[in-house]
Enzyme design. Structure first.
Site, short mmCIF file in Angstrom:
data_model
loop_
_atom_site.label_atom_id
_atom_site.label_comp_id
_atom_site.label_asym_id
_atom_site.label_seq_id
_atom_site.Cartn_x
_atom_site.Cartn_y
_atom_site.Cartn_z
N GLU A 187 -29.63 23.62 -3.34
CA GLU A 187 -30.48 22.48 -2.99
C GLU A 187 -29.66 21.18 -3.01
O GLU A 187 -29.82 20.32 -2.15
CB GLU A 187 -31.68 22.37 -3.93
CG GLU A 187 -31.36 22.26 -5.40
CD GLU A 187 -32.62 22.09 -6.27
OE1 GLU A 187 -33.60 21.47 -5.84
OE2 GLU A 187 -32.61 22.61 -7.41
N THR A 188 -28.80 21.07 -4.00
CA THR A 188 -28.02 19.85 -4.23
C THR A 188 -26.67 20.28 -4.75
O THR A 188 -26.61 21.16 -5.61
CB THR A 188 -28.74 18.96 -5.27
OG1 THR A 188 -30.05 18.63 -4.78
CG2 THR A 188 -27.98 17.67 -5.53
N MET B 69 -10.03 2.37 0.57
CA MET B 69 -8.78 2.95 1.04
C MET B 69 -8.64 4.41 0.63
O MET B 69 -7.84 4.75 -0.25
CB MET B 69 -7.62 2.10 0.51
CG MET B 69 -6.41 2.20 1.39
SD MET B 69 -5.36 0.76 1.25
CE MET B 69 -4.10 1.26 2.47
N HIS C 152 -3.95 14.47 -2.27
CA HIS C 152 -4.26 15.52 -3.24
C HIS C 152 -3.86 16.90 -2.71
O HIS C 152 -3.71 17.84 -3.49
CB HIS C 152 -5.75 15.54 -3.56
CG HIS C 152 -6.21 14.39 -4.42
ND1 HIS C 152 -7.44 14.37 -5.03
CD2 HIS C 152 -5.61 13.23 -4.76
CE1 HIS C 152 -7.58 13.24 -5.72
NE2 HIS C 152 -6.48 12.52 -5.57
N HIS D 101 0.84 -1.20 0.00
CA HIS D 101 0.00 0.00 0.00
C HIS D 101 0.87 1.25 0.00
O HIS D 101 2.07 1.18 0.27
CB HIS D 101 -0.91 0.03 1.24
CG HIS D 101 -1.81 -1.16 1.37
ND1 HIS D 101 -2.99 -1.29 0.68
CD2 HIS D 101 -1.70 -2.29 2.12
CE1 HIS D 101 -3.57 -2.44 1.00
NE2 HIS D 101 -2.81 -3.07 1.87
N HIS E 33 -28.25 12.40 -4.16
CA HIS E 33 -29.60 12.56 -4.72
C HIS E 33 -29.78 11.90 -6.09
O HIS E 33 -30.73 12.22 -6.81
CB HIS E 33 -30.01 14.03 -4.74
CG HIS E 33 -31.51 14.24 -4.72
ND1 HIS E 33 -32.33 13.80 -5.73
CD2 HIS E 33 -32.33 14.81 -3.82
CE1 HIS E 33 -33.59 14.12 -5.45
NE2 HIS E 33 -33.62 14.73 -4.30
N ASP F 32 -1.50 8.74 -1.44
CA ASP F 32 -1.42 9.88 -2.36
C ASP F 32 -2.32 10.97 -1.78
O ASP F 32 -3.53 10.78 -1.67
CB ASP F 32 -1.90 9.42 -3.75
CG ASP F 32 -2.26 10.55 -4.71
OD1 ASP F 32 -2.09 11.73 -4.38
OD2 ASP F 32 -2.78 10.22 -5.80
N HIS G 54 -7.77 -0.78 -4.82
CA HIS G 54 -7.64 -0.34 -3.43
C HIS G 54 -8.64 0.77 -3.10
O HIS G 54 -9.26 0.76 -2.04
CB HIS G 54 -6.20 0.12 -3.14
CG HIS G 54 -5.22 -1.02 -3.06
ND1 HIS G 54 -4.32 -1.17 -2.03
CD2 HIS G 54 -5.02 -2.09 -3.88
CE1 HIS G 54 -3.59 -2.26 -2.23
NE2 HIS G 54 -3.98 -2.84 -3.35
N HIS H 259 -5.72 8.87 -0.81
CA HIS H 259 -6.09 7.49 -1.11
C HIS H 259 -4.86 6.67 -1.44
O HIS H 259 -3.80 7.20 -1.74
CB HIS H 259 -7.11 7.43 -2.26
CG HIS H 259 -6.63 8.00 -3.56
ND1 HIS H 259 -5.90 7.28 -4.47
CD2 HIS H 259 -6.79 9.24 -4.10
CE1 HIS H 259 -5.63 8.05 -5.53
NE2 HIS H 259 -6.15 9.25 -5.33
N CYS H 260 -5.03 5.38 -1.41
CA CYS H 260 -3.97 4.46 -1.79
C CYS H 260 -3.89 4.43 -3.31
O CYS H 260 -4.93 4.48 -3.99
CB CYS H 260 -4.27 3.07 -1.23
SG CYS H 260 -2.89 1.92 -1.38
N HIS I 140 -27.51 16.01 -1.04
CA HIS I 140 -28.67 16.84 -0.75
C HIS I 140 -29.08 16.52 0.69
O HIS I 140 -29.08 15.37 1.10
CB HIS I 140 -29.80 16.51 -1.74
CG HIS I 140 -31.11 17.13 -1.38
ND1 HIS I 140 -31.44 18.42 -1.72
CD2 HIS I 140 -32.18 16.63 -0.71
CE1 HIS I 140 -32.67 18.69 -1.27
NE2 HIS I 140 -33.13 17.62 -0.66
#
Ligand SMILES: [Cu+2]
Ligand SMILES: [Cu+2]
Ligand SMILES: [Cu+2]
Ligand SMILES: [Cu+2]
Ligand SMILES: [Cu+2]
Ligand SMILES: [Cu+2]
Ligand SMILES: [Mg+2]
Ligand SMILES: [Mg+2]
Ligand SMILES: [Mg+2]
Ligand SMILES: [Mg+2]
Ligand SMILES: [Mg+2]
Ligand SMILES: [Mg+2]
Ligand SMILES: [Mg+2]
Ligand SMILES: [Mg+2]
Ligand SMILES: [Mg+2]
Lengths: 346, 346, 346
Positions: free
Chosen positions: A283-284, A154, A103, A98, A310, A101, A149, A138-139, A259
Site C-alpha cells: 500500500e505504501t 542538487m 552512490h 560543486h 503519505h 557523488d 547543496h 548528489h553534490c 503511496h
C-alpha cells in the site's frame, strides 16, 4: 597519492555510446534488456545555479543548485557492468564550487573526491556500475556545504538495470511501458518575522540562514520535481488502463513513504537494489533518506491517481503530491458506487 | 463520465454476509481460513464528530472526527477476493464533509472520489479486496482537509486475509489466538501562549491553527487508540503464556517503530502485505506512515509487556504506550534474577 | 509474585566463560562460529554517570549516563542459546536509579523489571539469547525517565551470532575481518536564550529542560560514539582493500539511515535479525529507532570513506559522521578521473 600511482585500465574493447539526458519526469531512451556487451555510456551534465519558484501561490523561491537545470537532476539509465563516463561542467556564471557523488560507484567518496569544479571548469569521471539498482547521486562539496547543496536541489538518480532486465521474485521477466521519475525535494526556506519567505539576491547569500533552518529538521516545503504542483494539472503524468509504469523515486536527504492513491505497489524494490527479490502488493513503501528506489504498477481503472508522500501533511500542506491521469474504461467488478450520496432524512 | 458509462457487474452468485464491526482494540468475528467461495461482506460505518479527551492529566481534548465513534475506526476483516460493501453514513449533527479512501481498493482514489457525504447523508461503496494484507483506510476530502481529518483521528484498518490463512516463510499455516488492534494517532493540538492546549467550541474552529501546528511536523501527542492511557491500566490488553497474539498496527500518517518490551516480533509482515514472506525474530519493526501492518508473538513469560513506539520520547512523553498483562508461570530457563539488587558496600 | 514462585533451573552442565568488554568502536574477543555447546557468558557492566563533551567546537556537554563509561555502552557478543549473565553495578558516586532492558531477552520488560539499582548497588541478571541478531539494550527506569536516560547515552548493543556463523541468502558462510561498532546517539541539549547550550552542575538538574527539548523531537546533536568527531581524524576507523568489515549500528531511540560514502552495504541485516536472509547491494539502509543492525562490506578502493546518517543535515551539521581510512591500491577499472578539473575557457 594512491590514485595517481594506479595502473591504467585498458577499455579499448568497449563500445562507446552517448546517452542524451532528458528533463524529469522523463527517462532517457534505453533498452530494458541490454544489447550486447557492457559499454561505456557517455553523458554530460551542466551545473546550473538558477532562481526557481518553489510555490507560485506564495512566491517562495530558492537559489537552486541544479544538474542540467532541473530538480531533480536528470535520470541516467545504464546496465550492470556498463561504465558511466560523465563530463561535468559548471557554468561560468555560477558562484559556487560543486562536485558529484554517485552512490552507484565505488571509491573516492563516490567520485566526489575527484570532481570538485569551480565556475567555468569541467572534469570527466568514469566509473563502473557494478551493482544493479536505483541509486542517488548528489553534490557533496564537504562539511555543511553537503546539506546546503543537497537541500537546494542538487541531486538525482541513476538506474542500473540488470543486463537481462528486471525480474519478479520467481525470476520471471518484468517489463514496463513507461517510467515516471520523481525526485522528492525537501527545502528549508528561511522566513521573515511575519512568516513570509525571505528572498536573496545571489547564490550563497542564504547560507547562514539556511543552515539555521536546516537545524530544525523541519522542511518548509516537500515537493516533487522541484516545485509545488510540478506534476499536477497541465503537468500531470499520463497513462492508460493496462499500462505498466515504473515509478522511480529519489530522495537524497530525508525519508519518504510514497503511496499511489487508488493503486498499489505491485512490485517494489524498496531499497532500490535489484539484486534482491522485490516486495509485492504494497500500500505504501519506504524511501530511506539518501536513496532512490522503484515501484511498478499496472493501472486497472481510469481516473486521477494522486501519488503522494503519505505523511499527508507533507503531501497536502508542504507540497508532495503528483497526479497520474489514466485513460480507459471503468471496471465495476473492482469498485462500484452502489448508492450515490443521498440524504438519510425522510 | 467514465464511471457512469461502465458495464454493470453481475454479482448474483455471491453470498452476502454482514460483518458487525466492534470497538478497537477488538476484532470482528471472523474465520482465519475462508469458508467457501468469496462473499460480499456488508459493513456499516457512521461518521461521528465528537469531542474526545486526549490526555486526562492535562485535559487536552480534540474535536475528533471518527468512524463509528472511535479512534482508530473499527477493524474490518475479509478474505482475498471478497467484496467489501460499505454503507457510510454521516450523523446529521456533524459539521463537515467526509469520505473514505481504502488503501485495499483499486480506483477512484481508493473510493474517496465516490463517497463524499455531508451531514445527514449516506452512500454505499463496494470494492473487491484483491490484495492480501493489512491496509489503512482514512478520510480524504481533498487538499489540506486530508491531513486535518486524518490527524483528527479519521482512520482505521482492514485486514484482507489470504483465503487459506496466514503462512510462514516456508508456507506453513500460522494461526493466532487473539488480535490486538492498535491505531497509532498523531495529534497536533494548538497551544495557548502559556503552553496549555487550546479548546475549541465546534468542529472546524481549530482548522487554521491546526494547520499551523501540523506544519511543524511535530505532534503534541502520539497515542494508541485515541488517548493517552487508552490501552493501559484497567484498559490493558490481556493474554496468557502460550497464547499467540496478532498485533495489527495502523498509522495513517506518520512513521512508527513498534517494540514489545520483553517480547519480540516472532513473525512480522512489516509492510502489511501478506503476498510476501514475513520477517522473523525482530526486536523493533517499522510502520511506514500511511500503512497498516501485522506482527505475531507467542507469550513465553507472564507479567506486563509494554507495547511502544520505540522512539521512547513518543512512547513515554507523548503517549504511545500500551500494556499487555500476561498470565502464566515464570520460566527461569529464559531469564533469572540471579542476585536481587543489593548494596556493594561492606 | 509469579517470578519468585518459579521452578529453579539447572544449568550445572553449562560451561562458564568470562567476556571482557571493551570500549567502542571495538568488539570483544569472540568466535564467529561457536565452539562447542552453549555456554554461560559472564559479563560485567558498571553504571557511570559522567560529564561528557559532546562537541569540542561549541563546548556543548552533557551529564551522560553510561554503561562502562562510554556512549554507546560496550558491545556484547554471544551465540544463539548461550546465556548472558550480567553483573550490573552502579558507582556509589552516581545520583540516579538505573536498570537494563535487553531487547535480546524474553520477559520482565527485557530484564528491566529485575535490575533496578541505586548508586552503590549491584544485581545479577541471567537470560538466554534465544534469537539470533543484533539487539539494543538500554536503561528504562520507567515513565519519562526512559527517554531521559536513553537520550543521555545509556544504551548499547549485543550481537547474538547463529551458532554456525553468519550466512548469505543462499546459506553460504560469511565471515568478517573486523567489526566497527557504531552507536548513534541523539542528544537534546537545552539552550540558553542566546542559542548557546546550557551547562548543569549535577546529573538530574537538566531533567525538566531536557524533557521540554525532547518534546520537540528535534535533537541538538546526532553523533556517533558519543561526541562530534569521535570516529574521525585521529580516531577514524582503519581498514584495507580486501578486508571485510561488519558495521554494527545501534540506535536506541530514533530512526537512522546509514550510508558508506564510496562504498555499499554488500550484505545487510537491516532489521538486525539473523533469522532472515540478508539484503544485498544497498546504497543506504534503515535503522528502526530502537534497534541494532549489521551491514557487511569488503573494501575495493583505498582512501577515506565517510560513514554517515544520510540525512545529510544530521551527518554534516548535527554530527553523524564517522570515517574509515582504507589502505591499498587504487583500481582504475572501478573508477577513474579521466580528466582532472580544468578550465573550459579558451
Ligand atoms: Cu553543489
Ligand atoms: Cu550520498
Ligand atoms: Cu473526514
Ligand atoms: Cu491514504
Ligand atoms: Cu539509567
Ligand atoms: Cu527498548
Ligand atoms: Mg589514469
Ligand atoms: Mg498551491
Ligand atoms: Mg564566473
Ligand atoms: Mg537505491
Ligand atoms: Mg453501476
Ligand atoms: Mg498521564
Ligand atoms: Mg499494509
Ligand atoms: Mg566541529
Ligand atoms: Mg536488531
Amino acid at each position: 597519492q594512491q590514485i595517481n600511482a594506479a595502473e591504467p585500465v585498458d577499455l579499448s574493447g568497449y563500445e562507446r555510446v552517448t546517452q542524451t539526458l532528458v528533463r524529469p519526469p522523463f527517462a532517457p531512451k534505453h533498452d530494458q534488456v541490454a544489447q550486447g556487451a557492457p559499454k561505456i555510456v557517455e553523458i554530460e551534465m551542466v551545473v546550473d545555479e538558477r532562481l526557481m519558484v518553489v510555490d507560485e501561490d506564495t512566491g517562495a523561491s530558492i537559489g537552486a543548485m541544479t544538474y542540467n537545470g532541473s530538480v531533480p537532476g536528470p535520470l541516467i539509465i545504464v546496465h550492470q557492468d556498463d561504465y558511466v563516463e560523465l563530463t561535468l561542467k559548471s557554468l561560468s556564471r555560477n558562484a559556487l564550487e560543486h562536485n558529484i557523488d554517485f552512490h552507484a560507484s565505488t571509491g573516492a567518496l563516490g567520485g566526489g573526491a575527484l570532481t570538485h569544479i569551480y565556475p567555468g571548469e569541467e572534469t570527466v569521471l568514469r566509473f563502473k556500475a557494478t551493482k544493479p539498482g536505483c541509486f542517488t547521486y548528489h553534490c557533496a562539496p564537504g562539511g555543511a556545504m553537503i546539506p546546503y547543496h543537497v537541500c537546494h536541489g542538487m541531486n538525482g538518480a541513476i538506474m542500473v538495470l540488470p543486463r537481462d532486465g528486471l525480474k519478479d521474485k520467481d525470476g520471471n521477466a518484468l517489463t514496463y511501458d513507461e517510467i515516471a521519475y520523481i525526485g522528492e525535494q525537501d527545502y528549508y526556506l528561511p522566513r521573515n518575522e511575519d512568516g513570509t519567505f525571505k528572498t536573496y539576491s545571489s547564490d550563497g547569500d542564504d547560507y547562514a540562514e539556511s543552515l539555521e533552518a536546516m537545524r530544525t529538521l523541519t522542511p518548509s516545503h516537500v515537493v516533487f520535481n522541484g516545485a509545488v504542483g510540478a506534476l499536477t494539472g497541465a503537468n500531470a503524468l499520463r497513462s492508460a488502463v493496462g499500462k505498466t509504469v515504473l515509478m522511480i523515486h529519489n530522495q537524497a536527504n530525508r525519508d519518504s513513504r510514497p503511496h499511489l492513491i487508488g493503486g498499489h505497489g505491485n512490485v517494489v524494490w524498496e531499497s532500490g537494489s535489484f539484486s534482491d527479490a522485490p516486495m509485492t502488493g504494497m500500500e505504501t513503501w519506504f524511501v530511506r533518506g539518501g536513496s532512490a528506489m522503484a515501484a511498478m504498477y499496472t493501472f486497472e481503472q481510469p481516473g486521477v491517481y494522486a501519488y503522494v508522500n503519505h505523511n499527508v501533511i507533507e503531501a497536502a500542506i508542504l507540497g508532495a503530491t503528483a497526479h497520474f491521469v489514466v485513460d480507459g474504461d471503468w471496471n465495476n467488478a473492482l469498485m462500484e458506487q452502489v448508492v450515490a450520496p443521498r440524504s438519510t432524512e425522510a
